[in-house]
Design a protein around this motif. Structure first.
Motif, mmCIF file in Angstrom:
data_model
loop_
_atom_site.group_PDB
_atom_site.id
_atom_site.type_symbol
_atom_site.label_atom_id
_atom_site.label_comp_id
_atom_site.label_asym_id
_atom_site.label_seq_id
_atom_site.Cartn_x
_atom_site.Cartn_y
_atom_site.Cartn_z
ATOM 1 N N HIS A 71 0.900 -1.077 -0.029
ATOM 2 C CA HIS A 71 0.035 -0.280 0.149
ATOM 3 C C HIS A 71 0.847 1.309 -0.081
ATOM 4 C CE1 HIS A 71 -3.378 -2.492 0.884
ATOM 5 N NE2 HIS A 71 -2.538 -3.028 1.937
ATOM 6 N N PRO A 72 1.432 1.480 -0.917
ATOM 7 C CA PRO A 72 2.566 2.762 -1.037
ATOM 8 C C PRO A 72 1.453 3.967 -1.193
ATOM 9 C CG PRO A 72 2.381 1.591 -3.176
ATOM 10 C CD PRO A 72 1.829 0.776 -2.229
ATOM 11 N N GLU A 73 0.499 4.051 -1.631
ATOM 12 C CA GLU A 73 -0.491 5.157 -1.402
ATOM 13 C C GLU A 73 -0.780 5.453 -0.120
ATOM 14 O OE1 GLU A 73 -2.887 1.552 -1.971
ATOM 15 O OE2 GLU A 73 -1.348 2.315 -2.934
ATOM 16 N N ARG A 74 -1.026 4.478 0.811
ATOM 17 C CA ARG A 74 -1.542 4.932 2.135
ATOM 18 C C ARG A 74 -0.413 5.603 2.863
ATOM 19 N NH1 ARG A 74 -3.889 -0.491 4.526
ATOM 20 N NH2 ARG A 74 -3.370 0.449 6.392
ATOM 21 N N ALA A 75 0.849 5.124 2.672
ATOM 22 C CA ALA A 75 2.127 5.760 3.333
ATOM 23 C C ALA A 75 2.292 7.225 2.771
ATOM 24 C CB ALA A 75 3.493 4.863 3.013
ATOM 25 N N LEU A 76 2.205 7.430 1.621
ATOM 26 C CA LEU A 76 2.195 8.762 0.840
ATOM 27 C C LEU A 76 1.111 9.576 1.518
ATOM 28 C CD1 LEU A 76 3.598 10.762 -0.909
ATOM 29 C CD2 LEU A 76 1.938 9.669 -2.837
ATOM 30 N N ALA A 77 -0.251 9.034 1.462
ATOM 31 C CA ALA A 77 -1.275 9.887 1.951
ATOM 32 C C ALA A 77 -1.139 10.216 3.498
ATOM 33 C CB ALA A 77 -2.483 9.079 1.943
ATOM 34 N N TRP A 78 -0.384 9.264 4.223
ATOM 35 C CA TRP A 78 -0.189 9.733 5.618
ATOM 36 C C TRP A 78 0.758 10.819 5.877
ATOM 37 C CZ3 TRP A 78 0.063 3.872 6.990
ATOM 38 C CH2 TRP A 78 -1.100 3.253 7.294
ATOM 39 N N GLY A 85 -0.709 18.677 3.638
ATOM 40 C CA GLY A 85 -0.531 18.763 2.366
ATOM 41 C C GLY A 85 -1.787 18.224 1.783
ATOM 42 N N ARG A 86 -1.915 18.319 0.512
ATOM 43 C CA ARG A 86 -2.886 17.764 -0.339
ATOM 44 C C ARG A 86 -2.516 16.978 -1.626
ATOM 45 N NH1 ARG A 86 -5.852 22.374 -2.596
ATOM 46 N NH2 ARG A 86 -4.262 21.910 -4.647
ATOM 47 N N LEU A 87 -3.063 15.841 -1.693
ATOM 48 C CA LEU A 87 -2.761 14.738 -2.787
ATOM 49 C C LEU A 87 -3.455 15.479 -4.119
ATOM 50 C CD1 LEU A 87 -2.487 11.333 -1.332
ATOM 51 C CD2 LEU A 87 -0.625 12.598 -2.440
ATOM 52 N N ASN A 88 -2.762 15.402 -5.150
ATOM 53 C CA ASN A 88 -3.628 15.671 -6.534
ATOM 54 C C ASN A 88 -3.530 14.376 -7.494
ATOM 55 O OD1 ASN A 88 -3.726 18.628 -5.412
ATOM 56 N ND2 ASN A 88 -1.736 18.779 -6.346
#
Length: 156
Positions: A71-78, A85-88
């Protein structure tokens, strides 16, 4: 092209809508049964586990090496949410209001699992802000950074 084929699911127990409930009378129920009942009925424990993992990821310590792979996207989101910050869809934006451009340093490292960006913001009055962002591996080819109006934008 091959077609989808149904796959039967085998079960050890007959399907029934009633689940036996453990009894709490006297010493008839052993401790392992009570503990298992508590863990299955306590929904808040999953939230606690997720928050603990989030803190570890934010601190740069993955509790499991498999977490980043799965789940790399979860680590990045955390990490991004941890610094407001905000993910685009094509990157991320981090507010660094009050920081000067010369105080911000970015470093990129490519690994087999991800492209890691290290943000280092020097603070003359205290400790530096250092965060690592595990980006998807495909981000390495088109990664760009822009600092404008107090906001750092990474795009890939």
């Amino acid at each position: 092209m091959e077609e989808w084929k149904p796959l039967d699911i085998a079960t050890d127990e007959p399907l029934s809508e009633e689940q036996p409930q453990p009894t709490n009378e006297g010493l008839q129920t052993d401790a392992s049964t009570l503990q298992a009942n508590f863990e299955t009925s306590a929904n808040h424990l999953e939230e606690v586990r997720l928050r603990h993992t989030e803190v570890l990821v934010t601190a740069g310590m993955l509790p499991e090496t498999g977490l980043a792979e799965q789940h790399p996207e979860r680590a990045l989101a955390w990490v991004v949410n941890g610094i407001n910050g905000r993910l685009n869809p094509d990157g991320l934006t981090i507010p660094l209001l009050g920081a000067e451009e010369k105080a911000i340093q970015l470093h990129v490292k490519e690994t087999e699992e991800a492209t890691v960006v290290k943000l280092d913001v020097r603070d003359p009055e205290g400790p530096n802000l250092v965060r690592e962002f595990p980006l998807p591996t495909e981000a390495a080819g088109s990664l760009s950074a822009d600092f404008s109006h107090g906001r750092l934008t990474l795009r890939w």
